[in-house]
Scaffold this motif. Structure first.
Motif, short mmCIF file in Angstrom:
data_model
loop_
_atom_site.label_atom_id
_atom_site.label_comp_id
_atom_site.label_asym_id
_atom_site.label_seq_id
_atom_site.Cartn_x
_atom_site.Cartn_y
_atom_site.Cartn_z
N ALA A 59 0.83 -1.21 0.00
CA ALA A 59 0.00 0.00 0.00
C ALA A 59 0.86 1.25 0.00
CB ALA A 59 -0.94 0.00 1.20
N LEU A 60 2.12 1.13 0.40
CA LEU A 60 3.02 2.27 0.37
C LEU A 60 3.25 2.79 -1.05
CD1 LEU A 60 5.72 1.02 2.91
CD2 LEU A 60 4.03 2.81 3.31
N VAL A 61 3.07 1.91 -2.03
CA VAL A 61 3.28 2.34 -3.42
C VAL A 61 2.35 3.50 -3.75
CG1 VAL A 61 3.19 1.63 -5.83
CG2 VAL A 61 4.06 0.05 -4.10
N GLU A 62 1.10 3.37 -3.41
CA GLU A 62 0.14 4.44 -3.72
C GLU A 62 0.47 5.71 -2.96
OE1 GLU A 62 -4.68 5.01 -4.29
OE2 GLU A 62 -3.87 3.14 -3.50
N GLN A 63 1.01 5.56 -1.77
CA GLN A 63 1.36 6.73 -0.96
C GLN A 63 2.62 7.43 -1.48
OE1 GLN A 63 1.90 5.78 3.25
NE2 GLN A 63 3.56 7.27 3.39
N VAL A 64 3.63 6.65 -1.85
CA VAL A 64 4.95 7.19 -2.18
C VAL A 64 5.10 7.46 -3.68
CG1 VAL A 64 7.43 6.67 -2.17
CG2 VAL A 64 6.02 6.12 -0.18
N ASN A 65 4.55 6.57 -4.51
CA ASN A 65 4.77 6.65 -5.96
C ASN A 65 3.50 6.24 -6.69
OD1 ASN A 65 5.96 6.78 -8.50
ND2 ASN A 65 7.02 4.83 -8.29
N PRO A 66 2.46 7.05 -6.63
CA PRO A 66 1.17 6.66 -7.21
C PRO A 66 1.24 6.26 -8.67
CG PRO A 66 0.95 8.67 -5.92
CD PRO A 66 2.40 8.39 -6.02
N ALA A 67 2.15 6.85 -9.43
CA ALA A 67 2.25 6.53 -10.85
C ALA A 67 2.58 5.06 -11.08
CB ALA A 67 3.31 7.40 -11.51
N ALA A 68 3.27 4.42 -10.11
CA ALA A 68 3.66 3.04 -10.28
C ALA A 68 2.48 2.09 -10.13
CB ALA A 68 4.74 2.67 -9.25
N VAL A 69 1.41 2.53 -9.50
CA VAL A 69 0.24 1.67 -9.31
C VAL A 69 -0.37 1.28 -10.64
CG1 VAL A 69 -2.05 1.50 -8.29
CG2 VAL A 69 -0.21 2.67 -7.05
N LYS A 70 -0.26 2.16 -11.62
CA LYS A 70 -0.87 1.92 -12.93
C LYS A 70 -0.01 1.06 -13.85
CE LYS A 70 -3.13 6.44 -12.62
NZ LYS A 70 -3.27 7.79 -13.25
N LYS A 71 1.22 0.78 -13.42
CA LYS A 71 2.13 0.04 -14.29
C LYS A 71 1.99 -1.46 -14.09
CE LYS A 71 5.56 3.74 -14.53
NZ LYS A 71 6.96 4.13 -14.27
#
Length: 216
Positions: free
Chosen positions: A204-216
């Protein structure tokens, strides 16, 4: 308190997985490698190889000054020894765990990382390089699948730092052109770790720290 210098890569996820499993208090310091923040002088003092992750333990067990560490495998081993968790305490179990931790550090991580590079990021598509690293990744998946045929986790019956080191690289199986249906024991292991509450929190830290990576 642990200060975690982190970005949303497989190596970064290894340490967040441990911290969430162990319930250790920590603070995230994002290091955006896409913007070359890993070359900033303050970070190089902690991680001289300009790679994430790195940590600073503000309360090391010796009671001395804050202790900084780089290299994800070394960090996992340090945290396991600090807490007495996620590493077997018996001689043979510990060696099993460490062998597979180093297998990831020396094999799966570098080979899968090259797979990512040539498949997804290289400016020129080089068939030889793509095939080389895809085949080697598949071989390593096969090694791991065989290992997991008769045990729940990589080092045996208990979840360990070996699993935490390996899981984030298997999580990128689509990037590596690998089908988990070809590796049924590995798939069972992967889905089990994916469902762990600490894994969910760490990712869940991905969305907090690097939201753009969630879509990859």
């Amino acid at each position: 308190m642990i200060d975690l210098y982190y970005w949303t890569t497989p190596n970064g996820h290894k340490v967040s997985l441990f911290l969430e499993e162990a319930g250790l208090p920590y603070r995230i310091h994002p290091i955006n490698i896409g913007k070359d923040e890993q070359f900033q002088p303050h970070f190089l003092k902690i991680s001289p190889n300009n790679r994430i992750p790195a940590i600073v333990d503000q309360q090391p067990a010796d009671g001395g000054e804050p202790l900084s560490l780089f290299e994800s495998g070394a960090i996992l081993l340090y945290l396991a020894e600090k807490t007495g968790r996620f590493i077997p305490q018996d001689l043979r179990g510990r060696q099993e765990c460490l062998q597979w931790l180093f297998w990831q550090m020396g094999g799966l991580g570098p080979m899968a990382g090259q797979n990512h590079h040539f498949n997804r990021f290289a400016p020129e598509k080089l068939p030889y390089a793509i095939q080389r690293y895809m085949k080697e990744t598949a071989r390593l998946y096969g090694v791991l699948d065989k290992r997991l045929a008769d045990r729940t986790f990589v080092a045996g019956a208990e979840y360990s730092i070996a699993d935490m080191a390996i899981y984030p690289w298997i999580d990128r199986h689509a990037w590596q052109e690998q089908d988990l249906e070809d590796f049924p024991n590995l798939k069972r292991w992967y889905l089990g770790i994916q469902a762990r509450p600490a894994t969910v929190r760490a990712y869940a830290l991905v969305e907090q720290v690097n939201p753009a990576a969630v879509k990859k």
